[in-house]
Scaffold this active site. Structure first.
Site, mmCIF file in Angstrom:
data_model
loop_
_atom_site.group_PDB
_atom_site.id
_atom_site.type_symbol
_atom_site.label_atom_id
_atom_site.label_comp_id
_atom_site.label_asym_id
_atom_site.label_seq_id
_atom_site.Cartn_x
_atom_site.Cartn_y
_atom_site.Cartn_z
ATOM 1 N N ASP A 197 47.074 7.466 107.282
ATOM 2 C CA ASP A 197 45.913 7.464 108.191
ATOM 3 C C ASP A 197 45.180 8.779 107.971
ATOM 4 O O ASP A 197 45.717 9.714 107.360
ATOM 5 C CB ASP A 197 46.393 7.357 109.652
ATOM 6 C CG ASP A 197 45.237 7.472 110.641
ATOM 7 O OD1 ASP A 197 44.227 6.765 110.451
ATOM 8 O OD2 ASP A 197 45.310 8.286 111.578
ATOM 9 N N SER A 198 43.969 8.867 108.501
ATOM 10 C CA SER A 198 43.203 10.110 108.383
ATOM 11 C C SER A 198 43.862 11.240 109.172
ATOM 12 O O SER A 198 43.535 12.396 108.971
ATOM 13 C CB SER A 198 41.789 9.872 108.899
ATOM 14 O OG SER A 198 41.839 9.395 110.232
ATOM 15 N N TYR A 242 37.733 10.689 109.079
ATOM 16 C CA TYR A 242 37.178 9.866 108.005
ATOM 17 C C TYR A 242 35.948 9.086 108.526
ATOM 18 O O TYR A 242 35.117 8.648 107.753
ATOM 19 C CB TYR A 242 38.201 8.839 107.517
ATOM 20 C CG TYR A 242 39.315 9.367 106.619
ATOM 21 C CD1 TYR A 242 39.520 10.730 106.403
ATOM 22 C CD2 TYR A 242 40.172 8.468 105.981
ATOM 23 C CE1 TYR A 242 40.548 11.175 105.581
ATOM 24 C CE2 TYR A 242 41.195 8.905 105.145
ATOM 25 C CZ TYR A 242 41.394 10.259 104.952
ATOM 26 O OH TYR A 242 42.412 10.683 104.128
ATOM 27 N N GLY A 243 35.916 8.909 109.839
ATOM 28 C CA GLY A 243 34.931 8.002 110.455
ATOM 29 C C GLY A 243 33.488 8.342 110.186
ATOM 30 O O GLY A 243 32.606 7.479 110.250
ATOM 31 N N CYS A 255 44.471 3.378 108.927
ATOM 32 C CA CYS A 255 43.168 3.844 109.391
ATOM 33 C C CYS A 255 42.122 2.731 109.216
ATOM 34 O O CYS A 255 41.977 2.183 108.115
ATOM 35 C CB CYS A 255 42.785 5.053 108.536
ATOM 36 S SG CYS A 255 41.171 5.715 108.869
ATOM 37 N N ASN A 256 41.416 2.420 110.292
ATOM 38 C CA ASN A 256 40.396 1.365 110.208
ATOM 39 C C ASN A 256 39.278 1.744 109.246
ATOM 40 O O ASN A 256 38.792 0.922 108.483
ATOM 41 C CB ASN A 256 39.786 1.104 111.587
ATOM 42 C CG ASN A 256 40.691 0.304 112.480
ATOM 43 O OD1 ASN A 256 40.518 -0.892 112.651
ATOM 44 N ND2 ASN A 256 41.695 0.955 113.055
ATOM 45 N N THR A 257 38.863 3.018 109.289
ATOM 46 C CA THR A 257 37.760 3.443 108.424
ATOM 47 C C THR A 257 38.182 3.325 106.956
ATOM 48 O O THR A 257 37.434 2.801 106.122
ATOM 49 C CB THR A 257 37.361 4.898 108.739
ATOM 50 O OG1 THR A 257 37.143 5.011 110.146
ATOM 51 C CG2 THR A 257 36.116 5.303 107.993
ATOM 52 N N GLU A 263 41.935 12.529 121.636
ATOM 53 C CA GLU A 263 42.692 13.686 121.118
ATOM 54 C C GLU A 263 42.756 14.807 122.148
ATOM 55 O O GLU A 263 43.690 15.604 122.138
ATOM 56 C CB GLU A 263 42.084 14.146 119.785
ATOM 57 C CG GLU A 263 42.236 13.042 118.752
ATOM 58 C CD GLU A 263 42.228 13.493 117.309
ATOM 59 O OE1 GLU A 263 41.908 14.670 117.051
ATOM 60 O OE2 GLU A 263 42.536 12.657 116.439
ATOM 61 N N CYS A 287 39.820 0.800 115.833
ATOM 62 C CA CYS A 287 40.067 2.200 115.492
ATOM 63 C C CYS A 287 41.456 2.563 116.008
ATOM 64 O O CYS A 287 41.860 2.093 117.082
ATOM 65 C CB CYS A 287 39.009 3.089 116.149
ATOM 66 S SG CYS A 287 39.312 4.851 115.925
ATOM 67 N N THR A 288 42.145 3.377 115.221
ATOM 68 C CA THR A 288 43.526 3.732 115.560
ATOM 69 C C THR A 288 43.692 4.294 116.974
ATOM 70 O O THR A 288 44.725 4.105 117.596
ATOM 71 C CB THR A 288 44.025 4.817 114.592
ATOM 72 O OG1 THR A 288 43.017 5.836 114.484
ATOM 73 C CG2 THR A 288 44.332 4.244 113.235
ATOM 74 N N HIS A 289 42.673 5.022 117.444
ATOM 75 C CA HIS A 289 42.815 5.735 118.713
ATOM 76 C C HIS A 289 42.577 4.859 119.953
ATOM 77 O O HIS A 289 42.990 5.218 121.046
ATOM 78 C CB HIS A 289 41.820 6.895 118.775
ATOM 79 C CG HIS A 289 42.139 8.031 117.859
ATOM 80 N ND1 HIS A 289 42.322 7.862 116.501
ATOM 81 C CD2 HIS A 289 42.303 9.357 118.104
ATOM 82 C CE1 HIS A 289 42.581 9.032 115.952
ATOM 83 N NE2 HIS A 289 42.575 9.959 116.893
HETATM 84 N N1 DGL Z 1 41.749 6.774 111.965
HETATM 85 C C1 DGL Z 1 40.332 6.577 112.142
HETATM 86 C C2 DGL Z 1 40.046 5.088 112.264
HETATM 87 O O1 DGL Z 1 40.878 4.290 112.626
HETATM 88 C C3 DGL Z 1 39.805 7.354 113.338
HETATM 89 C C4 DGL Z 1 39.753 8.852 113.128
HETATM 90 C C5 DGL Z 1 38.836 9.276 111.992
HETATM 91 O O2 DGL Z 1 37.601 9.154 112.127
HETATM 92 O O3 DGL Z 1 39.350 9.682 110.967
HETATM 93 O O4 DGL Z 1 38.952 4.665 111.971
#
Ligand code: DGL
Length: 271
Positions: free
Chosen positions: A12-13, A44-45, A75-77, A155, A187-189
């Site tokens: 993940d990012s 990464y977003g 990571c979704n992105t 976060e 998104c992961t969060h």
């Molecule tokens: N992990 C990213 C996602 O799921 C969120 C955090 C980021 O922007 O890197 O898209």
């Protein structure tokens, strides 16, 4: 080593992929996990497809060095921007992203064929969720909404603050007005904000948690390829990051629901 015994590699990012680790540990408690969080280069977003793809290649090479049996792009992105390129580059490696499982679950839940998707700027701009959903049901309304403030709010641990509620209302009002019946947390969060999101969007809207759906898809993939670990010994997971910010361990506990057993700093940039 017998492939069944090898670990599942996840990247993940940063820290968010721990929501996926949590679901895998629940569903597949016998599996060993090697996790890499790219905390030096997060987020990464807001980055370009080219940059995210370069990072994803390096992260995958690092996990391959750890002799994993499959790679999960938690990571979704990174899933939205680089999954296809990863599959083309690492042809023999089973690779799974979080978007296909989330899209599939949304399609199976919607009755009105009106689906909302929330995620980072990169994920929403890519249109990849919409593309995956439309491939399964062409006559569907998909409304995407980028929610860039959600990641920093989570976060900071601002889960129950008034400010978070107001921001959630601002982001979700257009989706509520469009009459969606299903909302993908892309998104992961976002699983950490489930409470406030459900409250604002309404109890009648079904929330799709990509992390949970991905764990189900991993189980299916490992079963189909005869790669499930058979031992019942408690597996030892390993956590790597590219930078060790002070808050990482504290945040990790919040995402994982338990203390991180270890965390090592590594460099993947030259890979
Ligand atoms: N992990 C990213 C996602 O799921 C969120 C955090 C980021 O922007 O890197 O898209």
């Amino acid at each position: 080593m017998n492939d069944r015994k090898k670990a599942i590699g996840i990247f993940d990012s940063g820290i968010g992929g721990l929501t996926v680790v949590k679901e895998i540990s629940r569903l597949l408690p016998q599996e060993r996990i090697v996790y890499f969080g790219d905390t030096a280069r997060v987020p990464y977003g807001s980055k370009s497809k080219e940059t995210v793809t370069k990072f994803s290649f390096q992260n995958t090479r690092f996990l391959l060095e750890q002799k994993v049996k499959m790679v999960i792009v938690a990571c979704n992105t990174a899933s939205a921007l680089s999954l296809q390129a990863l599959r083309e580059e690492f042809k023999d490696l089973p690779i799974l992203g979080v978007i296909e499982p989330g899209a599939k679950a949304a399609v199976s839940r919607t009755k009105k064929k009106r689906i909302g998707v929330i995620g980072t700027l990169g994920t929403i701009a890519s249109g990849v969720y919409e593309k995956n959903i439309r491939e399964l049901i062409p006559e569907v309304l998909v409304i995407g909404q980028a929610c860039p403030l959600f990641v920093p709010l989570v976060e900071e641990g601002w889960i129950n603050k008034q400010a978070t509620r107001l921001i959630t209302e601002e982001y979700l009002t257009p989706l509520r007005q469009a009459g969606i019946d299903t909302l993908v947390l892309g998104c992961t969060h976002y699983p950490l904000l489930k409470g406030v999101i459900q409250n604002v969007i309404g109890e009648e809207v079904s929330l799709v948690d990509s992390a949970f759906e991905t764990a189900l898809a991993i189980k299916e993939m490992l079963t189909n390829r005869s790669l499930l670990r058979e031992s019942t010994d408690e597996p030892e997971h390993t956590f790597f990051v590219s930078d060790l910010p002070l808050k990482f361990l504290e945040m990790g506990e919040r995402f994982l629901g338990r203390v991180l057993p270890n965390c090592l700093k590594v460099t993947v940039e030259g890979l």
